[in-house]
Design a protein around this motif. Structure first.
Motif, short mmCIF file in Angstrom:
data_model
loop_
_atom_site.label_atom_id
_atom_site.label_comp_id
_atom_site.label_asym_id
_atom_site.label_seq_id
_atom_site.Cartn_x
_atom_site.Cartn_y
_atom_site.Cartn_z
N ILE A 29 -2.41 0.53 0.06
CA ILE A 29 -3.44 1.51 -0.26
C ILE A 29 -3.11 2.86 0.36
CG2 ILE A 29 -5.89 2.07 0.00
CD1 ILE A 29 -6.35 -1.01 -0.04
N ALA A 30 -2.67 2.82 1.63
CA ALA A 30 -2.35 4.06 2.33
C ALA A 30 -1.45 3.74 3.53
CB ALA A 30 -3.62 4.74 2.82
N PRO A 31 -0.60 4.67 3.88
CA PRO A 31 0.19 4.49 5.09
C PRO A 31 -0.63 4.84 6.32
CG PRO A 31 0.93 6.43 3.85
CD PRO A 31 -0.20 5.80 3.09
N PRO A 32 -0.31 4.34 7.49
CA PRO A 32 0.76 3.38 7.70
C PRO A 32 0.31 1.96 7.36
CG PRO A 32 -0.26 3.90 9.80
CD PRO A 32 -0.94 4.76 8.76
N THR A 33 1.20 1.24 6.74
CA THR A 33 1.01 -0.18 6.45
C THR A 33 2.27 -0.90 6.88
OG1 THR A 33 -0.46 0.25 4.58
CG2 THR A 33 0.60 -1.90 4.65
N PHE A 34 2.11 -1.96 7.64
CA PHE A 34 3.23 -2.78 8.07
C PHE A 34 3.17 -4.09 7.31
CE2 PHE A 34 2.11 -0.01 11.55
CZ PHE A 34 3.33 0.48 11.99
N ILE A 35 4.25 -4.42 6.63
CA ILE A 35 4.32 -5.66 5.85
C ILE A 35 5.46 -6.49 6.43
CG2 ILE A 35 4.59 -6.67 3.56
CD1 ILE A 35 3.82 -3.91 2.40
N PHE A 36 5.19 -7.74 6.68
CA PHE A 36 6.18 -8.65 7.25
C PHE A 36 6.57 -9.69 6.21
CE2 PHE A 36 3.64 -6.94 10.65
CZ PHE A 36 4.59 -6.56 11.59
#
Length: 68
Positions: A29-36
């Motif tokens: 949706i918006a930064p910051p986003t952390f995906i693992f």
């Protein structure tokens, strides 16, 4: 702990069509986003982080990702 991870950063600040497509692909949706992702390339959904967090909370998340 950190050497066990590969970090990739996508700069989407231009918010152009390519940035929007990437964000849509990963449901950001918006930064910051952390995906693992696990070793099979599947997202570890419970570990996703949206927004800013403290370094301690980030390290806690990394530890959780390493534990199956």
């Amino acid at each position: 702990l950190l050497p066990q991870f590969m970090f990739l950063r996508a700069d989407v600040t231009m918010n152009n069509d390519q940035d929007k497509a990437l964000m849509k692909q990963y449901n950001v949706i918006a930064p910051p986003t952390f995906i693992f992702f696990n070793n099979q390339g599947q997202e570890v959904k419970a570990a996703r982080i949206v927004g800013s967090i403290s370094a301690a909370d980030f390290m806690t998340t990394l530890q959780k990702v390493l534990k199956p």
